[in-house]
Design an enzyme around this catalytic site. Structure first.
Site, PDB file in Angstrom:
ATOM      1  CD  GLU A  37      14.141  66.483  36.029  1.00  0.00           C
ATOM      2  OE1 GLU A  37      13.828  67.198  36.999  1.00  0.00           O
ATOM      3  OE2 GLU A  37      15.179  65.799  35.983  1.00  0.00           O
TER       4      GLU A  37
ATOM      5  N   GLY B  50      22.849  67.782  38.793  1.00  0.00           N
ATOM      6  CA  GLY B  50      21.695  67.194  39.459  1.00  0.00           C
ATOM      7  C   GLY B  50      22.108  66.307  40.610  1.00  0.00           C
ATOM      8  N   GLY B  51      22.116  64.998  40.362  1.00  0.00           N
ATOM      9  CA  GLY B  51      22.352  64.029  41.435  1.00  0.00           C
ATOM     10  C   GLY B  51      23.624  64.246  42.222  1.00  0.00           C
TER      11      GLY B  51
ATOM     12  CG  ASN C 103      17.677  71.199  39.713  1.00  0.00           C
ATOM     13  OD1 ASN C 103      16.938  71.436  40.668  1.00  0.00           O
ATOM     14  ND2 ASN C 103      17.210  70.740  38.563  1.00  0.00           N
ATOM     15  CD1 TRP C 104      20.791  69.946  45.650  1.00  0.00           C
ATOM     16  CD2 TRP C 104      19.745  70.685  47.487  1.00  0.00           C
ATOM     17  NE1 TRP C 104      21.749  70.322  46.556  1.00  0.00           N
ATOM     18  CE2 TRP C 104      21.137  70.783  47.693  1.00  0.00           C
ATOM     19  CE3 TRP C 104      18.887  71.093  48.502  1.00  0.00           C
ATOM     20  CZ2 TRP C 104      21.676  71.265  48.884  1.00  0.00           C
ATOM     21  CZ3 TRP C 104      19.424  71.586  49.686  1.00  0.00           C
ATOM     22  CH2 TRP C 104      20.808  71.662  49.870  1.00  0.00           C
ATOM     23  CE  LYS C 105      17.482  67.108  38.178  1.00  0.00           C
ATOM     24  NZ  LYS C 105      17.640  66.080  37.120  1.00  0.00           N
TER      25      LYS C 105
ATOM     26  N   GLY D  76      20.523  62.266  34.532  1.00  0.00           N
ATOM     27  CA  GLY D  76      20.188  61.177  35.440  1.00  0.00           C
ATOM     28  C   GLY D  76      20.411  59.795  34.872  1.00  0.00           C
TER      29      GLY D  76
ATOM     30  CG  HIS E  48      15.246  71.160  34.539  1.00  0.00           C
ATOM     31  ND1 HIS E  48      14.888  69.833  34.425  1.00  0.00           N
ATOM     32  CD2 HIS E  48      16.526  71.165  34.998  1.00  0.00           C
ATOM     33  CE1 HIS E  48      15.906  69.073  34.796  1.00  0.00           C
ATOM     34  NE2 HIS E  48      16.906  69.858  35.143  1.00  0.00           N
TER      35      HIS E  48
ATOM     36  CD  GLU F 265      18.223  70.734  31.314  1.00  0.00           C
ATOM     37  OE1 GLU F 265      18.615  70.395  32.431  1.00  0.00           O
ATOM     38  OE2 GLU F 265      17.031  70.851  31.016  1.00  0.00           O
TER      39      GLU F 265
ATOM     40  CB  SER G 229      25.456  62.264  33.656  1.00  0.00           C
ATOM     41  OG  SER G 229      24.197  61.605  33.654  1.00  0.00           O
TER      42      SER G 229
END
Length: 255
Positions: free
Chosen positions: A101, A238-239, A12-14, A177, A99, A171, A217
């Site tokens: 967020e 994610g990151g 997921n590149w957000k 993150g 999600h 999640e 993470s």
């Protein structure tokens, strides 16, 4: 006997990687990952980068694309939103729904999540339903209760025939993150709780067919251990999915 669930490695590149960055990412990533039919590699790029990503992965059916969010309406005056039909027309196969967020930053309610899952299923795409607790909820020993509360209204809206299309991603919000990851045992326990809830609604055999991913993470150095836990069918990254070599290592960790 239920067939083994195919591992899903999702990135997921957000709000990262514009179109030119997306093209460069895949130019670096694809040579590092050989096509394989025993796993699914999925990317959720930003909407403006979707066309660039689609062009870059032409000829690689092992790499699938999804969108990060949709609206439940088919069209209309919803500035900034995407319909399921638009996502499908662009080439999306999957949709992230619920999600953390979207829930905690943008205020998405459980009712909205239910509507989105329904719209995704009606549109013939795969909803990736995200569930998870905050650090306060975990400290209050409510992690499992919170996840079940997020799951049950959605499951109540999905027929047994639709269930095989669903993917669930656990999640923990406190691990997204932050660099803090749930222990493998924590992940296994929560995945078992998700599977129990599915079994209570649909029966054990049907529940065994639903992939449950871990997100929070995930990195190259912990991916293999996380995915070795019972009931962990892949990862939502994610990151670490923004780095071609790092995400290629996570894909390799699936075996």
């Amino acid at each position: 006997m239920t067939a083994p669930r195919t591992p899903i490695l999702a990135g997921n590149w957000k709000m990262n990687h514009g179109p030119s960055q997306a093209a460069r990412f895949f130019a670096d990533f694809l040579p590092l990952v050989q096509p394989a039919d025993d796993r699914s590699v999925v990317f959720f790029p930003p909407a403006v980068s979707f066309a660039a990503a689609r062009e870059a992965v032409q000829g690689r059916p092992d790499v699938r694309l999804g969108v990060q969010n949709v609206h439940w309406e088919e069209g209309g005056a919803f500035t900034g939103e995407l319909s399921v039909a638009m996502a499908a027309d662009a080439g999306a196969e999957l949709v992230l729904v619920g999600h953390s967020e979207r829930r905690h930053v943008f205020g998405e309610t459980v009712d909205e999540t239910v509507r989105k899952v329904g719209a995704v299923l009606r549109g013939g795409l795969v909803p990736v339903l995200c569930v998870g607790e905050t650090i306060e909820e975990r400290r209050a020993d409510r992690a499992e209760a919170v996840v079940v509360e997020q799951l049950r209204p959605v499951l109540a809206s999905i027929s047994a025939e639709q269930l095989p299309t669903l993917v669930i991603a656990y999640e923990p919000v406190w691990a997204i993150g932050t660099g803090v990851t749930a222990t493998p045992a924590d992940a296994a326990a929560m995945h078992a709780a998700v599977r129990r809830t599915l079994a209570e609604v649909y029966g054990a055999q049907a529940a065994e067919g639903v992939p449950v991913l871990y997100g929070g993470s995930v990195k190259p150095d912990n991916a293999a251990e996380l995915m070795s836990q019972p009931g962990v069918d892949g990862v939502l990254v994610g990151g670490a999915s923004l780095d071609p070599a790092g995400f290629a290592a996570i894909v390799a960790a699936a075996g």
